[in-house]
Each structure stands twice: as structure tokens, then as C-alpha cells.
Design a protein around this motif. Structure first.
Motif, PDB file in Angstrom:
ATOM      1  N   LEU A  80       0.814  -1.205   0.000  1.00 43.91           N
ATOM      2  CA  LEU A  80       0.000   0.000   0.000  1.00 43.91           C
ATOM      3  C   LEU A  80       0.851   1.259   0.000  1.00 43.91           C
ATOM      4  N   GLY A  81       0.644   2.076  -0.961  1.00 41.79           N
ATOM      5  CA  GLY A  81       1.297   3.379  -0.962  1.00 41.79           C
ATOM      6  C   GLY A  81       2.766   3.341  -1.318  1.00 41.79           C
ATOM      7  N   VAL A 138       3.948   5.615  -4.231  1.00 35.80           N
ATOM      8  CA  VAL A 138       3.736   7.071  -4.280  1.00 35.80           C
ATOM      9  C   VAL A 138       4.586   7.779  -3.241  1.00 35.80           C
ATOM     10  N   VAL A 139       4.559   9.080  -3.297  1.00 38.92           N
ATOM     11  CA  VAL A 139       5.268   9.919  -2.345  1.00 38.92           C
ATOM     12  C   VAL A 139       6.714   9.451  -2.193  1.00 38.92           C
ATOM     13  N   GLN A 163       9.386  11.073   0.092  1.00 39.77           N
ATOM     14  CA  GLN A 163       9.387  11.060   1.555  1.00 39.77           C
ATOM     15  C   GLN A 163      10.380  10.032   2.082  1.00 39.77           C
ATOM     16  N   PHE A 192       4.629  -0.963  13.674  1.00 35.90           N
ATOM     17  CA  PHE A 192       3.679  -0.017  13.108  1.00 35.90           C
ATOM     18  C   PHE A 192       3.190  -0.558  11.764  1.00 35.90           C
ATOM     19  N   PRO A 193       1.858  -0.543  11.541  1.00 38.86           N
ATOM     20  CA  PRO A 193       1.354  -1.129  10.289  1.00 38.86           C
ATOM     21  C   PRO A 193       1.673  -0.239   9.095  1.00 38.86           C
ATOM     22  N   GLY A 194       1.912  -0.890   8.010  1.00 45.12           N
ATOM     23  CA  GLY A 194       2.203  -0.135   6.796  1.00 45.12           C
ATOM     24  C   GLY A 194       3.697  -0.064   6.566  1.00 45.12           C
ATOM     25  N   ILE A 202       5.035   5.315   3.066  1.00 49.21           N
ATOM     26  CA  ILE A 202       4.047   5.989   3.921  1.00 49.21           C
ATOM     27  C   ILE A 202       4.316   5.782   5.406  1.00 49.21           C
ATOM     28  N   PRO A 221       5.812   9.057   7.351  1.00 50.62           N
ATOM     29  CA  PRO A 221       4.816  10.144   7.376  1.00 50.62           C
ATOM     30  C   PRO A 221       3.563   9.791   8.192  1.00 50.62           C
ATOM     31  N   ALA A 222       3.151   8.535   8.141  1.00 50.75           N
ATOM     32  CA  ALA A 222       1.967   8.140   8.920  1.00 50.75           C
ATOM     33  C   ALA A 222       2.256   8.253  10.416  1.00 50.75           C
ATOM     34  N   ALA A 227       2.202  11.883  11.353  1.00 52.52           N
ATOM     35  CA  ALA A 227       0.836  12.411  11.404  1.00 52.52           C
ATOM     36  C   ALA A 227       0.131  11.968  12.691  1.00 52.52           C
TER      37      ALA A 227
END
Lengths: 491, 414
Positions: free
Chosen positions: B20-21, B24-25, B28, B193-195, B199, B202-203, B206
Motif C-alpha cells: 500500500l502506498g 507514491v510519495v 518522503q 507499526f502497520p504499513g 508511507i 509520514p503516517a 501524522a
């Protein structure tokens, strides 16, 4: 002093319109987070159309209409064994080739979860969950393999909207409770005190008893046991110990070998109607529905309603809902881990792809955050205050579940859905998309600082047109982040 | 208990999330810096293991001589007293013997002086209610404060690392309640941490921002969790089982294995807690308790073997329970709630190879406290001495309010 208004409508209208930040005053989402396992768009619409008092009345009616396991047709259809007697459960397990299998207990856990997510009778499920923890009997546990579901069915669900006296009387004749707390094994020649102590301390009056009270209760209740043939409750006068008892002002001559039942029921009625029981139940219900530290005045008012109605459960609820304290308490509770998972399912309107797989996943998700329904081992039930649930592991696991659900990661269990429908229309730009998601997922506009942090996460300005926005890839991650945040973690 | 066929692995849960993700970005940056923080004051660790449910101390460490009371015990709890030769005699203790299930621990730690016991442990404030007793013991005997005694130990020790205080399990025990930062960890393997991909950082940034200024437990725990993730990943990457240690199955062993990895990583762990449940043996105690004890002892023996003699010299384990059980057996070949219980002390820094504290020989009901072993040795004196001598806690006045501190001489400074 907390104000108790004459009607729920008055309380909503006249209470101070406050909430604890970052949550905003929002009576619709408030009531859907306290008397239900979290808001859904459909429930919000129903309240918008009919008003909150009508929704509450409809929920009370639904609790009767959908009593037992009927609150959702898909879930009900797979609850095939929960109506069986212990003996029939055993027969069915034997036919299946595994006579000590845990199938019935697993079905109970999964049905409970399915109803918490999808049942139309949400208030009923909230009360069932409350009393399940109040009169905790762990599930699963090996020796309760064919009886545990009868406790849920005949004790908790049968009386969750009725009288606590009736619930307590039923619990003291239920094989699962008698086995769990060893009353089934207690005899006049060798008494087992386990049930007697927890009956006083946890089920009724609390820590106001003496060791002599425990011994007297234990003696009076000998004879209540479980049949080794049918696995059902049975009374055996031959093992009942006679002789007068006094328990916290209750006296009984206990002169007959039938008094384990007759005298025992008199004691249970006395304990259920004891002012200490009223106060404990009222306080626990306020902690569940209002805040971790409800006011003395509210607890007293709720206890008074309980005693005044002859130990009825709904008048306690009604008093809470007519209180200023309830309507001013939004944001004061942290969702328990399982509640958080279920509220996530509800706000995202997750539907099963396969009901069997979905229920299995729900069980695993709640187990992984240490909060699988019915699974608390000791007899005091899951704790209900935020300080008891502090855990870095649980936070990380909840965030994993948020992302998994938002990203449609488990399509064999849960139906895929188009997450752009969460915008509720076409966003003007990236900033508008964040704002729309905030309202949709948390019931109110996100605090400015939160919207800014999410904008930074998208690594683009708020004015970025949707066509060029990173949201094309990051929408699930953004949805998960909003659900990870305090606006979803709190209720 | 709730581990069955339905237990899906984290790996399966993560399937599909990983990518996922990732595309992109791209600009970062993913940070992998590991912040281990400052070293702790003296490098020692105290682990408190709580046997939930009221463990029957008399079946774990039993009087096996007439002078300690074995004859009386044989009359009132016949099915629960080990026969001659069925227990491990402890030389030089005047007739104490260990349940055979304790053999792996005894073999490893007794002769080297890394093992000691205190019987008849309780405090007058401990009732025969599980819940009152646990709360009283874990709050350190104070009925006026809501924090746990280990929280107040941390306050006394001053600032430490993110990993200074760790509770195994889904939540913090009451002994850890309070404002000092701590980590509750149900499994090192799942502590992430998931992901992944671009991302992830940055997640986390946030999320940190979303909880800024929130206050309350969440406002404290979210930053702690986020700051522990990188360290946990580094610890996880370095997990090995050493010294041919063999762990049994079950949650206790799994938790202790994680603890070895965390200790070996030297991340400043000062206090840790671990719960072992199901000691409430109202029925058929002999079988139930012995099986549980065997698993617990094997897990602890594997833990100390894995750590090895040098590393474990800086680790002290205190095993306690909320109360002991009724001396006489009940109807169901079990025991009801009692009073005086057993504390085990394992690992480094002990005055070991002995049974500490007072004991009244059990010869008749008159020697009992309402049918129970009396509380002759205060749990707070024991815990107080351990944290004072092993962790360097100064005054115990705030840790155990109102305690008139009388050390039993069971630990060494250093």
C-alpha cells in the motif's frame, strides 16, 4: 449535583452543550457510541429523521423483537447450536466425531461479535455485553463446552432488559456458572466457597461482607449442582447442609434439605435488592455509559431507580439518559479495544464476504487486542476504565486492523467496498476530501491541527485538485489514520 | 486460552497491506534510526512475576519435616502433601522441599545461590478476596493512592529509556499503574507499526500530531508506542536462543523468550512484569497446579539458561501471588482462598540457597490464622529490599507508604 430532567428530550435540549476535546458535542454520535457499538450512516439517518428519544424507544422495542440471537439474519443463520440443551449439544458433538469439541463455545463467541457489529438491536447488545461482564463466566473453557451458551441464552439474554433479580436467580441455577465457580462441587461435608464469595463480592453487594457471610452463603447454597448425565442444573437435597444462617442482615432457618433452593432463592432475592448491590450496579453502568468517574449524585439517582422499580434494569438506563451528566460526557471514555474494532466495522459499513470467515476474522481481531468477547478469565469481567487498558501493543494492533479494513486487505472475509463513497460526494480538492472524511468518520469537522497533520501526510497542499492528489493511492491509509486518531479512539 | 484454530497470523493479516502506498510519495524519506536512549542507572533489572489466582505456596515449597509441620499437613490436606521421595529436599533448610515440577529451576539455580524462597508472606491489609488482595499488593499497601508500587519505583529512579518498564501482556498490571511511561507488549513479533514503504514514517508523524495535547492515558501511550517501534524492530532482528535453552510451549515461555531478547539488546530495561494465570485451584489441585508449575518452571529455567550466567547476574526475578490458600483441603481435592503465601526469588544479587523469613511450625489449627498460613513475612519488605539493593532505589517511603522497613537480608547490593 447532577441534574436529572423529567424526559430524555428535555435532557438533550437543556444540558450544557459541551464535549471533551478533540470530540465535539454531537448527541447523535454520542448516543450511537454509548447505546450502540458505534455510529453507522444508517443509524445517523434514522436519528436525523425521528429524533434521539424515538431512536431509543425503537431500540428498546428492538431488544424485545430481536431477543436472543435474531438481531441480524446472516448472523442468526449460523448460530445453529445456541438453542440446544447441554445434552443435545453433547449428542451433536459426538455425532460430529469430536465429543469434547469447542464448536458451541466458538459459535457463541463469534455470534456475539457478529451481533455487536450488525444487530439491529444495538442497545440490547450493549446491555448483554454489560451483564456478561458483570456475571462473568469465561468462554471458552474446557469444562463448559456444552453449557456455556446456556448461560448466555438463559441468564444474560433472557433478562438483559428485565429484572436483575431474575437474572441472578437464573445464574444461580445455571450449569456453566455452577461449574465455573465450583458450586457444583460444594457439599455439606466439604464446602467449596468460591461461588459464595464471588456472589457477594462481584455479583451483588461488593466488599462489605465478612468471612462468616461467605461461609454461611456457601452452606445455604449446597445442593445446587450439575447432573453428570444431562450436564444441566439439578438439585441434590442429600448434599445440602442444613442449619440457620445469617448473611448481612438476612436470616434463614435453613432447616430443610430443600432449603438450598428455597432458602437460597430467598437469599438471592435479598442480595439483588440490597442497597449495596444497587449502588454497585448503578456505578458500573454509569462507568460503562457515562465516564470513568461518574458523580456520586448520578450513581445515587440510578441506584434509587433500580431499587424503586424492584431491581429493573431499564429504569437505571432511563435515569442515566435523563441526566445532564450523560449528555455532557462525549469524549470522556476511551473505547475498549474490541469496541474500537467493532466501531471501525460499523463506521466503514463493512459487510461480510462470507459470514463464516468474517466472524472468524472478528474473533481473531479482538483476540489480538486482548479483548475477545467472553474470554476474560477471572470472575470480575473485563475492566471498563481507560487506565486498565493502557498498552502500546494494543494500539499498534488496532492501527493494523484499521488499515486492514480500510484497505480491503481481507477480502475472503469482508466484502470489498469503494472507499471514495466515504467522501459523500465529489471533493473540490485534497483539503475538502480530508474535511469530508473527518465528518463522515468522526461525526464532526476535524480540529484544524488534525486536518493540517493529515494534509502533511498527503504531501500536497489543500488546494491540490483531486485529479492530481495522492489520495488516489493513499485514501485507505488516510482513512486508517483518522480512525487511529483520538476522534475515533474516544467516545 | 483463546488460541485456537482461528488464530490467524500477523503475516496473513499483513498480506495486501505491504504494498500500500509504496509507489507514491517517493520523495518522503524513511527513517530507520534506532534511538536507544540513555543507559540506566546500574544496568540491573527486576522482573516481577505475578501468579494470578492465589498460588498454593504449600504445594510449591512444602514442609517435609516434623519440625516444620508435615505431620499436621498430612492430616488436613492428604492429597496435596508430597510423599517421601516425591519432593526435592532443600539441604540446610531444616526440612523444606520443592515440588518435583520445580526440578529444572532447582537444578540450574539452587547450588549456585541464585534461588531462595520466603514462605508465609502476607500483610494484614490483604483479604481473602482475589481482587482486593491483588490491588492491595500491587498498589504497595496504600489505600489512598491509585498508582502501582512499580510506578513509584520508576519515579524514584528518575528518567530512563523508552524500554525502562515493560509489562508482558495486553495491558499494564495494577503494579504499573501511574504516570511513568511504560510499554505493555503482548508479543515482540507483533510489535510494529502497520504499513510499510514510503508511507510508514509520514503516517507515524501524522499520528504523533493527532495526539499532541490530548492528555490522559492515550496522550501518553501513543508517543511511547511510536518511539518504541524502531527499537523493537532492531531487537526482533537480533533474536537468537543461546546456550541450548529449550523453551516449553505456552504464553509464559513466549513472554520470557521476548524478555531475553530485550535484556540482551541492553535497552535500559529496569522493571518488567509478567502474569501467569490460573492458580485459583479450588478443584483437583494436585494435577492442575503441578502441570502449571511445571510449565512455569521450565519456562523460567529456559529463560535463565538462555541468558547465561553472566547476563543473568544482573537480572532478579520475584515471583509472588495475591495470597496463599487454605491449609485444609476442600470438597473437591482443592483449596479455598487463604492468607500467607510463597515468594520465590531467582537470578542475580540474591542471598540464595536458603529459605528466608519467619515460619511457625504447623502442628494444629491453633498455629493457623483462621485456617490459613499466617502472614509472618511482609511482601513489601521483600520487594522493597530487592528494588533497593538491586536497582538502587533510595527511600522506600513513597514506594511502600507506611511500611516500617525491615529487610530480611535476601538480596545483595551491586
Amino acid at each position: 449535583m447532577t441534574t436529572i430532567y423529567p424526559t430524555i428530550a428535555d435532557a438533550i435540549e437543556k444540558s450544557a452543550k459541551t464535549a471533551k476535546a478533540p470530540l465535539a458535542w454531537n448527541p447523535t454520535d454520542h448516543v450511537l457510541s454509548r447505546l450502540a457499538f458505534g455510529p453507522t450512516p444508517a443509524a445517523r439517518t434514522e436519528i436525523a429523521r425521528n429524533g434521539i428519544p424515538a431512536w431509543i424507544s425503537a431500540q428498546i422495542a428492538a431488544g424485545h423483537t430481536y431477543a436472543g440471537y435474531t438481531g441480524d439474519p446472516l448472523v442468526a443463520a449460523q448460530a445453529t447450536r445456541l438453542g440446544l440443551s447441554p445434552a443435545d449439544s453433547f449428542t451433536l458433538l459426538k455425532l460430529g466425531g469430536n465429543k469434547y469439541g469447542w464448536d458451541v463455545m466458538t459459535q457463541l463467541t463469534q455470534t456475539t461479535l457478529g451481533l455487536q457489529v450488525w444487530s439491529k438491536a444495538q442497545l440490547y447488545e450493549v446491555l448483554v455485553d454489560f451483564f456478561t461482564n458483570h456475571l462473568n463466566v469465561v468462554c471458552p473453557r474446557g469444562d463448559l463446552w456444552v453449557t456455556r451458551h446456556t448461560f448466555d441464552r438463559d441468564v444474560i439474554r433472557a433478562h438483559a432488559m428485565g429484572s436483575f433479580t431474575d437474572m441472578l436467580l437464573a445464574s444461580a441455577r445455571n450449569p456453566a456458572m455452577l461449574l465455573y465457580l465450583d458450586l457444583a462441587q460444594s457439599t455439606k461435608s466439604a464446602v467449596n466457597e468460591n461461588y459464595a464469595r464471588e456472589l457477594l463480592e462481584l455479583h451483588t453487594v461488593g466488599l462489605v461482607y465478612s468471612e462468616a457471610d461467605v461461609k454461611n452463603v456457601a452452606k445455604l447454597l449446597t445442593g445446587r449442582t450439575v447432573s453428570s448425565r444431562t450436564f444441566d442444573y439439578t438439585y441434590n437435597p442429600a448434599i445440602h447442609g442444613t442449619g440457620g444462617v445469617t448473611v448481612l442482615g438476612f436470616r434463614h432457618p435453613n432447616s430443610s434439605t430443600a432449603d438450598g433452593e428455597v432458602g437460597g432463592d430467598a437469599l438471592l432475592r435479598y442480595l439483588a435488592a440490597h442497597p449495596s448491590t444497587a449502588k454497585r450496579l448503578a456505578r458500573k453502568l454509569c462507568i460503562r455509559l457515562v465516564s470513568d468517574r461518574p458523580s456520586h449524585a448520578l450513581v445515587t439517582a440510578v441506584a434509587t431507580a433500580y431499587l424503586g422499580s424492584g431491581t429493573q434494569i431499564l429504569p437505571m438506563l432511563d435515569t442515566i439518559l435523563r441526566s445532564e451528566e450523560f449528555w455532557a460526557s462525549r469524549g470522556h471514555k476511551v473505547r475498549r479495544p474490541a469496541e474500537n474494532v467493532i466501531a471501525t466495522m460499523r463506521i466503514l459499513e463493512v459487510r461480510p464476504a462470507s459470514i463464516g470467515a468474517a466472524l472468524k476474522y472478528l474473533q481473531t481481531m479482538t483476540q489480538q487486542v486482548g479483548n475477545q468477547p467472553l474470554a476474560w478469565g477471572p470472575p470480575d469481567g473485563y475492566p471498563d476504565v481507560a487506565t486498565a487498558w493502557r498498552s502500546a501493543s494494543t494500539l499498534l494492533m488496532l492501527w493494523l486492523h484499521h488499515l486492514g479494513l480500510a484497505a480491503d486487505s481481507w477480502t475472503n472475509a469482508f466484502a470489498k467496498s469503494n472507499k471514495t463513497t466515504l467522501y459523500g460526494g465529489t471533493p473540490a480538492n485534497s483539503g475538502d476530501a480530508i474535511a469530508r472524511l473527518g465528518v463522515r468518520l468522526t461525526g464532526a469537522p476535524l480540529p484544524t491541527a488534525h486536518a493540517a497533520a493529515l494534509q502533511t501526510f498527503l504531501a500536497e497542499s489543500a488546494t491540490t485538485p483531486m485529479a492530481r492528489s495522492t489520495l488516489h493511492a493513499l485514501l485507505p491509509a488516510l482513512v486508517a489514520l483518522i480512525l487511529d486518531g483520538p476522534s475515533h479512539a474516544l467516545r | 486460552m483463546p488460541f485456537g484454530e482461528n488464530n490467524l497470523t500477523r503475516r496473513r493479516f499483513l498480506a495486501g497491506i505491504g504494498a500500500l502506498g509504496a509507489s507514491v510519495v517517493g520523495s518522503q524519506v524513511v527513517t530507520t534510526k534506532i534511538a536507544l536512549g540513555a543507559a540506566p542507572s546500574n544496568g540491573n533489572t527486576v522482573i516481577v512475576i505475578f501468579l494470578r489466582g492465589g498460588a498454593d505456596g504449600l504445594r510449591i515449597l512444602s514442609p517435609q519435616s516434623a519440625s516444620l509441620g508435615v505431620n499436621y499437613l498430612r492430616t488436613v490436606r492428604p492429597a496435596l502433601v508430597p510423599g517421601d521421595g516425591e519432593a526435592i529436599g532443600l539441604d540446610g533448610t531444616g526440612g523444606w522441599a520443592l515440588n518435583k515440577a520445580m526440578a529444572p529451576l532447582h537444578q540450574l539455580l539452587w547450588a549456585t545461590g541464585e534461588m531462595a524462597f520466603v514462605p508465609a508472606v502476607s500483610n494484614p491489609g490483604v483479604s481473602r478476596s482475589h481482587f482486593q488482595a491483588q490491588q492491595f499488593v500491587e498498589q504497595g499497601g496504600s489505600t489512598t493512592v491509585s498508582t502501582g508500587w512499580l510506578d513509584r519505583v520508576l519515579t524514584q529512579l528518575g528518567p530512563g529509556t523508552t524500554f525502562r518498564a515493560l509489562a508482558d501482556g495486553f495491558t499494564l498490571p495494577m503494579s504499573m499503574a501511574g504516570n511513568e511511561a511504560k510499554i505493555a507488549m503482548s508479543s515482540l513479533a507483533d510489535f510494529d507499526f502497520p504499513g510499510t514503504g514510503a508511507i510508514r514514517t509520514p503516517a507515524m508523524t501524522a499520528l504523533s500530531a493527532l495526539y499532541r495535547g490530548i492528555g490522559g492515558p492515550l496522550g501518553e501511550d501513543v508517543p511511547t508506542a511510536l518511539s518504541a517501534v524502531a527499537t523493537a524492530a532492531a531487537i526482533r532482528a537480533a533474536v537468537t536462543v543461546q546456550n541450548a535453552a529449550v523453551y516449553p510451549t505456552g504464553p509464559t515461555a513466549a513472554a520470557l523468550k521476548d524478555l531475553v531478547a530485550i535484556l540482551r539488546a541492553e535497552v535500559g530495561l529496569q522493571v518488567a512484569t509478567l502474569d501467569v494465570s490460573s492458580w485459583d485451584t479450588h478443584t483437583t489441585e494436585a494435577n492442575g497446579l503441578d502441570a502449571l508449575l511445571s510449565n512455569t518452571a521450565q519456562a523460567l529455567a529456559a529463560f535463565f539458561t538462555d541468558l547465561g550466567p553472566t547476563r543473568r547476574s544482573r537480572v532478579t526475578v520475584v515471583v509472588q501471588s495475591e495470597f496463599g490458600r487454605r491449609v485444609a483441603m476442600n470438597a473437591s481435592a482443592g483449596t479455598d482462598h487463604g492468607h500467607g503465601g510463597l515468594v520465590w526469588l531467582l537470578g542475580g544479587g540474591l542471598v540464595g540457597k536458603t529459605v528466608h523469613g519467619k515460619w511457625t511450625p504447623l502442628t494444629s489449627a491453633a498455629d493457623l490464622d483462621a485456617g490459613d498460613v499466617a502472614g509472618l513475612n511482609d511482601p513489601f519488605n521483600i520487594c522493597g529490599e530487592v528494588v533497593q539493593k538491586r536497582l538502587g532505589v533510595g527511600s522506600l517511603a513513597t514506594v511502600f507508604p507506611g511500611l516500617s522497613y525491615t529487610p530480611l537480608g535476601l538480596a545483595r547490593t551491586g
